[in-house]
Every structure is written in structure tokens, then in C-alpha cells.
Design a protein around this motif. Sequence first.
Motif, PDB file in Angstrom:
ATOM      1  N   ARG A   1       0.842  -1.203   0.000  1.00 47.63           N
ATOM      2  CA  ARG A   1       0.000   0.000   0.000  1.00 47.63           C
ATOM      3  C   ARG A   1       0.872   1.246   0.000  1.00 47.63           C
ATOM      4  O   ARG A   1       1.707   1.444   0.897  1.00 47.63           O
ATOM      5  N   ASP A   2       0.668   2.079  -1.009  1.00 45.93           N
ATOM      6  CA  ASP A   2       1.362   3.362  -1.087  1.00 45.93           C
ATOM      7  C   ASP A   2       0.740   4.305  -0.064  1.00 45.93           C
ATOM      8  O   ASP A   2      -0.470   4.540  -0.083  1.00 45.93           O
ATOM      9  N   PRO A   3       1.541   4.871   0.855  1.00 47.85           N
ATOM     10  CA  PRO A   3       0.966   5.762   1.872  1.00 47.85           C
ATOM     11  C   PRO A   3       0.344   7.028   1.300  1.00 47.85           C
ATOM     12  O   PRO A   3      -0.388   7.730   2.006  1.00 47.85           O
ATOM     13  N   ASN A   4       0.636   7.327   0.022  1.00 51.01           N
ATOM     14  CA  ASN A   4       0.066   8.518  -0.604  1.00 51.01           C
ATOM     15  C   ASN A   4      -1.238   8.243  -1.337  1.00 51.01           C
ATOM     16  O   ASN A   4      -1.803   9.150  -1.954  1.00 51.01           O
ATOM     17  N   THR A   5      -1.722   6.996  -1.286  1.00 51.87           N
ATOM     18  CA  THR A   5      -2.987   6.688  -1.945  1.00 51.87           C
ATOM     19  C   THR A   5      -4.148   7.198  -1.103  1.00 51.87           C
ATOM     20  O   THR A   5      -4.027   7.372   0.104  1.00 51.87           O
ATOM     21  N   PRO A   6      -5.308   7.460  -1.744  1.00 57.13           N
ATOM     22  CA  PRO A   6      -6.477   7.936  -0.994  1.00 57.13           C
ATOM     23  C   PRO A   6      -6.900   6.926   0.059  1.00 57.13           C
ATOM     24  O   PRO A   6      -6.735   5.721  -0.111  1.00 57.13           O
ATOM     25  N   MET A   7      -7.446   7.455   1.150  1.00 55.04           N
ATOM     26  CA  MET A   7      -7.978   6.586   2.192  1.00 55.04           C
ATOM     27  C   MET A   7      -9.380   7.049   2.552  1.00 55.04           C
ATOM     28  O   MET A   7      -9.762   8.191   2.287  1.00 55.04           O
ATOM     29  N   SER A   8     -10.141   6.159   3.160  1.00 55.08           N
ATOM     30  CA  SER A   8     -11.505   6.469   3.573  1.00 55.08           C
ATOM     31  C   SER A   8     -11.514   6.977   5.010  1.00 55.08           C
ATOM     32  O   SER A   8     -10.469   7.064   5.669  1.00 55.08           O
ATOM     33  N   VAL A   9     -12.704   7.286   5.490  1.00 56.75           N
ATOM     34  CA  VAL A   9     -12.859   7.670   6.891  1.00 56.75           C
ATOM     35  C   VAL A   9     -12.419   6.525   7.798  1.00 56.75           C
ATOM     36  O   VAL A   9     -11.863   6.750   8.881  1.00 56.75           O
ATOM     37  N   VAL A  10     -12.623   5.286   7.336  1.00 59.50           N
ATOM     38  CA  VAL A  10     -12.192   4.119   8.111  1.00 59.50           C
ATOM     39  C   VAL A  10     -10.675   4.132   8.276  1.00 59.50           C
ATOM     40  O   VAL A  10     -10.145   3.954   9.384  1.00 59.50           O
ATOM     41  N   GLY A  11      -9.967   4.366   7.175  1.00 56.54           N
ATOM     42  CA  GLY A  11      -8.511   4.407   7.239  1.00 56.54           C
ATOM     43  C   GLY A  11      -8.004   5.551   8.083  1.00 56.54           C
ATOM     44  O   GLY A  11      -7.058   5.396   8.864  1.00 56.54           O
ATOM     45  N   ALA A  12      -8.627   6.720   7.934  1.00 57.43           N
ATOM     46  CA  ALA A  12      -8.209   7.875   8.721  1.00 57.43           C
ATOM     47  C   ALA A  12      -8.433   7.621  10.206  1.00 57.43           C
ATOM     48  O   ALA A  12      -7.596   7.988  11.047  1.00 57.43           O
ATOM     49  N   SER A  13      -9.551   6.967  10.543  1.00 62.78           N
ATOM     50  CA  SER A  13      -9.830   6.665  11.948  1.00 62.78           C
ATOM     51  C   SER A  13      -8.819   5.668  12.507  1.00 62.78           C
ATOM     52  O   SER A  13      -8.394   5.778  13.669  1.00 62.78           O
ATOM     53  N   ARG A  14      -8.416   4.698  11.680  1.00 64.15           N
ATOM     54  CA  ARG A  14      -7.414   3.724  12.129  1.00 64.15           C
ATOM     55  C   ARG A  14      -6.087   4.417  12.420  1.00 64.15           C
ATOM     56  O   ARG A  14      -5.434   4.128  13.431  1.00 64.15           O
ATOM     57  N   ILE A  15      -5.681   5.330  11.537  1.00 65.86           N
ATOM     58  CA  ILE A  15      -4.431   6.055  11.766  1.00 65.86           C
ATOM     59  C   ILE A  15      -4.565   6.932  13.009  1.00 65.86           C
ATOM     60  O   ILE A  15      -3.620   7.065  13.798  1.00 65.86           O
ATOM     61  N   GLY A  16      -5.756   7.533  13.179  1.00 67.26           N
ATOM     62  CA  GLY A  16      -5.994   8.306  14.396  1.00 67.26           C
ATOM     63  C   GLY A  16      -5.828   7.452  15.632  1.00 67.26           C
ATOM     64  O   GLY A  16      -5.245   7.895  16.639  1.00 67.26           O
ATOM     65  N   GLY A  17      -6.323   6.209  15.588  1.00 66.98           N
ATOM     66  CA  GLY A  17      -6.164   5.290  16.706  1.00 66.98           C
ATOM     67  C   GLY A  17      -4.706   4.954  16.959  1.00 66.98           C
ATOM     68  O   GLY A  17      -4.254   4.931  18.114  1.00 66.98           O
TER      69      GLY A  17
END
Length: 408
Positions: A294-310
Amino acid sequence: MLAYILGVALFALGICVSVALHEAGHMVTAKAFGMKVRRYFVGFGPTVFSFRRGETEYGLKWIPLGGFCDIAGMTALDEVTPAEAPKAMWRFKVWKRTIVLAAGSITHFILGFIVLYLMAATMGLPNLMGTPEIASVSNCVQDARTDEQYRNPTCTPGAPAPALNAGIQPGDVIVAVAGTPTPTYSDVVDEIQPRSGPTPVEVRRDGEIVQLRVDVAKVERPMVDPQNPSGSPQIVETGSIGVTFPRMFDYGPIAAIGGAASFTGEMFVQTWQRLLEFPERIPAVVESIFGEERDPNTPMSVVGASRIGGEAVEQGLWTLFLLLLASLNFFIGVFNLLPLLPLDGGHIAVTWYEKVRDWLRKLRGKAAGGPVDYTKLSAVTMVLVFIGGAVVLLTVTADIVNPIRITQ
């Protein structure tokens, strides 16, 4: 694990509050202009509770994902009762409708700025653009084969001090090395490392360009081969001038206003760049679903953003957590202003199309045209909704099976 769950919950809550305030922005401005707001609800699905105050029903629904603001007569095709007709949105001047439609995005921008201001005033802001501003000037530079030697502040007799002797000061911004522009501190490093001896360096100091001549010293340092990042560091000879660049900028409560404003501008530029790159990065998202890295510069969803927030909360990276929350607000705000239906930007585009069209018709002595028939735009709207839904599905899937993770 508990900290991770707390981080995910906090980030999801932040998103829900942002979207709810987005709709509140529409409601407040509509009411301020005298438009009728029928309903303002937070969430979707079955109603938990509601109450009426004045002509508006307020309430909470079971699914806390967003909300909605029902303004009477958002278009001339919306059905309104005779009592609502005088306050129908389409009857108001174009500039008032534009403000109401744009208020949601403006709310996101305000929220993002507030988050950045609080960061600036309490923990500082990251040097996002890599600005080559001097944080400190070393008393000397010398060989350092180990990390301990590199961090040892003791200078050996006769050790050179290139930056100090040249008159470079903390706060200077290096704008060019040997005539080559250096917009970031990485560019400065790239220009200095292969050099030795007297080198012209331009710095910006108090708004003015100052010409300096720095005697670049050659020193030994352990470095990892970029072509083999997992290999052992090798001792190499490299150019050094003895300066450090800030990873974070610190501000006081007053200076934080300007710092947050400047940082907001930088984030707007990056948000726009990400939007332009969005289509070309979708194939990489699809590939990541089927096992590619997974390229870290690829788009992410709210799910992905929440996981990174966690993960950020779990690792104590509150700066990253807040920065991600601010950037998401800026992204939603900018994206929502794109001139595409059913986004607010699409409604703004239609509103101004009617205005310009009627102005041109008036110049030709013709009567104003009727309102745009939204039913004729329904096919295009459905296509865009389908594409948007497909992108959301792809990014959510990728964020579940192959998520972007924080690396330190």
C-alpha cells in the motif's frame, strides 16, 4: 489496545462533529438571511428524539454519521407550501444563496484553522513544507563515526565552524546555495554534501536577501546507501556547514494566529494537489486490495483515517492526530466546493449559471430564463454518485484488508 480504540473513537467523533457543524453552517446562514429551515438533524436513520423551536425541528438520529439541514425551496423545483413560499431559498439573491451553500465548507475551514491554532499555541506546528529556516548554528563541525560522537557538543581544537564564521544566524532562511535555489532543507543538504571550500550562500534575513560565503568543511559521517536502505551504514566523507533545521515551529498565543494562518495556506495547496492526483492514484488502491504494498500517498476512507488516528493516540502522536483531523476538514471543505452535483459546489455552479445566463439574455433584450431543470441533470448526478460510491467502497476495502499504517 485500549488507547487505540480510544483514538479511533475520538477521531470518528471528530469527523461526526465536523459534519454536523457543516450542516449547522448551512442552517445558521440560511436563518440569518430569513430563509425557512424546516429541519436540522444530526445523524441518519430512526429518530432518537426531536423538538421544535420556532419554525425548525431539531433532532438526533440513531446513526451518528453526518446529518442534514432541510431548507425550504433549495431549488425552484422543490415543493413548498404557500406559507413557506415567501421564505423559499430560490427567491433570495444569488450572493445570499451562494453564502448559504458555501457555509458548510467554510465551517470546515474554520474548524481546521481552530485545530491548527490550538496546535500552534500548545505543541507547535510541523515544518510541513521543509522550510530551510535555521534553528541553530553549531560551534563547530567535525568527524563523527558514531551517533554518540555526532551528539557530543565538545569541539576539538581547530575544528572548523563554517556557518558560525560566515555569519549565519538562527532564523535565517537559506534560499540558494552556489546559485541553486533551495526551497526545502533537503535541497540545502543535497547541495552542501558534495561540496567543499568557499561556497556562496544566500539567506533571507528580516525580509532581505543577504549574500554570504561559507567555507564548507568535509567531515566523516556514517550513512546508509539509499539503494540499500536495509544495509549497514558506511563511513563516507560529506560536506557540512554546522546548522540544524526545525522539525517543529513553536509559537506564543498571539504569534500562533499568523502561524496557523500560514500553515492553513500550505495545507490548502497540498489539498488541491492531492485532489488533482486523486484519479491517478486509484489504480494503486485497487492493486493494494489484491496484495500489492500500500502506497501511503494513496487515498484513504474515513475508516482508514480513523485507524491512523487510533494508532497515533496509541503511540502518543497527538500532533499527527490533530494534523490529520485538520487536513480531513480541509479536504472535505475543498472537495465539497467542486462544481459537481450533488455537492454544494454543484448547486453553486447552477445558481451562478442561471445568473450569468439571465444577464446575457437581458443584454439581448430577452426575458429571464426559467430555473435550471434538475431532472435533466439527474443522469449526470447519478453517474457521479455511482463513481463516488465506487471510490468509497474501494478505499474502505483497502483500508480494511491492507491499511496504511504509521511508521516510525
